[in-house]
Write an enzyme that holds these catalytic residues in place. Sequence first.
Site, PDB file in Angstrom:
ATOM      1  N   GLU A 132       0.863  -1.190   0.000  1.00  0.00           N
ATOM      2  CA  GLU A 132       0.000   0.000   0.000  1.00  0.00           C
ATOM      3  C   GLU A 132       0.905   1.248   0.000  1.00  0.00           C
ATOM      4  O   GLU A 132       1.943   1.248   0.670  1.00  0.00           O
ATOM      5  CB  GLU A 132      -0.840  -0.015   1.288  1.00  0.00           C
TER       6      GLU A 132
ATOM      7  N   CYS B 215      -4.901  -2.990   2.720  1.00  0.00           N
ATOM      8  CA  CYS B 215      -4.628  -2.972   4.161  1.00  0.00           C
ATOM      9  C   CYS B 215      -5.827  -3.261   5.055  1.00  0.00           C
ATOM     10  O   CYS B 215      -6.220  -4.394   5.231  1.00  0.00           O
ATOM     11  CB  CYS B 215      -3.952  -1.661   4.554  1.00  0.00           C
TER      12      CYS B 215
ATOM     13  N   LYS C   1      -9.342   2.210  -2.004  1.00  0.00           N
ATOM     14  CA  LYS C   1      -9.590   1.643  -0.665  1.00  0.00           C
ATOM     15  C   LYS C   1     -10.941   2.067  -0.107  1.00  0.00           C
ATOM     16  O   LYS C   1     -11.225   3.270   0.009  1.00  0.00           O
ATOM     17  CB  LYS C   1      -8.461   2.078   0.271  1.00  0.00           C
TER      18      LYS C   1
HETATM   19  N1  CDT Z   1      -3.003   1.296   6.474  1.00  0.00           N
HETATM   20  C1  CDT Z   1      -3.945   0.716   7.226  1.00  0.00           C
HETATM   21  O1  CDT Z   1      -5.088   0.554   6.787  1.00  0.00           O
HETATM   22  N2  CDT Z   1      -3.583   0.394   8.470  1.00  0.00           N
HETATM   23  C2  CDT Z   1      -4.520  -0.191   9.386  1.00  0.00           C
HETATM   24  C3  CDT Z   1      -4.207   0.185  10.772  1.00  0.00           C
HETATM   25  C4  CDT Z   1      -5.435   0.169  11.551  1.00  0.00           C
HETATM   26  S1  CDT Z   1      -5.188  -0.004  13.195  1.00  0.00           S
HETATM   27  C5  CDT Z   1      -5.767  -1.599  13.449  1.00  0.00           C
HETATM   28  C6  CDT Z   1      -4.589  -1.702   9.328  1.00  0.00           C
HETATM   29  O2  CDT Z   1      -5.703  -2.229   9.284  1.00  0.00           O
HETATM   30  O3  CDT Z   1      -3.560  -2.373   9.385  1.00  0.00           O
END
Ligand code: CDT
Length: 308
Positions: free
Chosen positions: A46, A168, A123
């Site tokens: 990402e 992500c 996203k």
């Molecule tokens: N980049 C991203 O989406 N990061 C989120 C952090 C969220 S905190 C649980 C993830 O889901 O990894």
Amino acid sequence: MREISTAALQMGPIQKSESRAEVVARMISLLEQAHAAGAVFAVFPELTLTTFFPRWYVEDQAQVDQWFEAEMPGPHTAPLFARARELKIAMSFGYGELTPEGQHFNTSILTNREGEIIGKYRKVHLPGHSEYDPERAFQHLEKRYFLPGDLGFPVWRNLGGIMGMMICNDRRWPEAYRVMGLQGVEMVTLGFNTPSVNSQMSSEGPEDRLFHHRLSCQSGAYQNATWVVAVAKAGVEDGHSLIGGSLIVDPNGKIVAETKTEEDEMIVHHCDLEACNFGKSTIFDFKRHRRIEHYGLITQRAGAEPPD
Ligand code: CDT
């Protein structure tokens, strides 16, 4: 056999001060390693081209826009596309997208082996918050910098298979996999930037973070009988740590390859798409077994409403 030799190309940290040219040079070097290992498909993280900028609170939009790409390929990424075309290697990678209308998305693209963009995903599940939050150990401002994706969860035919993308935080949401599962997806790719510690609960550290990450990718793969290729941006960016743990997961939900470092690192697996068939035609034969008359709340209600 319907094999796609797939390389998950984990990126180590990218500091705020690093230029696009430096990052693209690292990406090309990984792409060359992937080609040397026989891969025909390369998956990057990402927001591959920059530091994970949503951790920084910035009010000046011109400064924010420096983290975004107005063109893809653009001046910085053209050499990456050129090398991918020469090597005949298809790719997926994430970046901040600035549209001609001035909209900002957290985006990922899919190319074919000719270096043509054949798919785009924006996203959907944006985590975090939109205003500065002094209660957090660090900021996670995705809701400030991006609009929620407006393209849904499409799939594309590529390299002889059916491919989809998520980004992500999407991997924690079973709905994202299932919408692609219902289109017959055989390989889901996703990039991630996951902080090693929960900004709102310091006791939730890297071990828990990696556990939830693996759990989400493995269950998504198993429950939809699909390959999942999950690729980290990892390591310490300007003092902020991100987990590694890039994974290739088979359609049984088993991890077949995982990175060991928090640096630029490649893992490769020959993913046989025929391995999806058994699950898709037995326990997860959706047409025979799903009971959609009971699933209405999934699309009618976003938040939980417990009974009185
Ligand atoms: N980049 C991203 O989406 N990061 C989120 C952090 C969220 S905190 C649980 C993830 O889901 O990894």
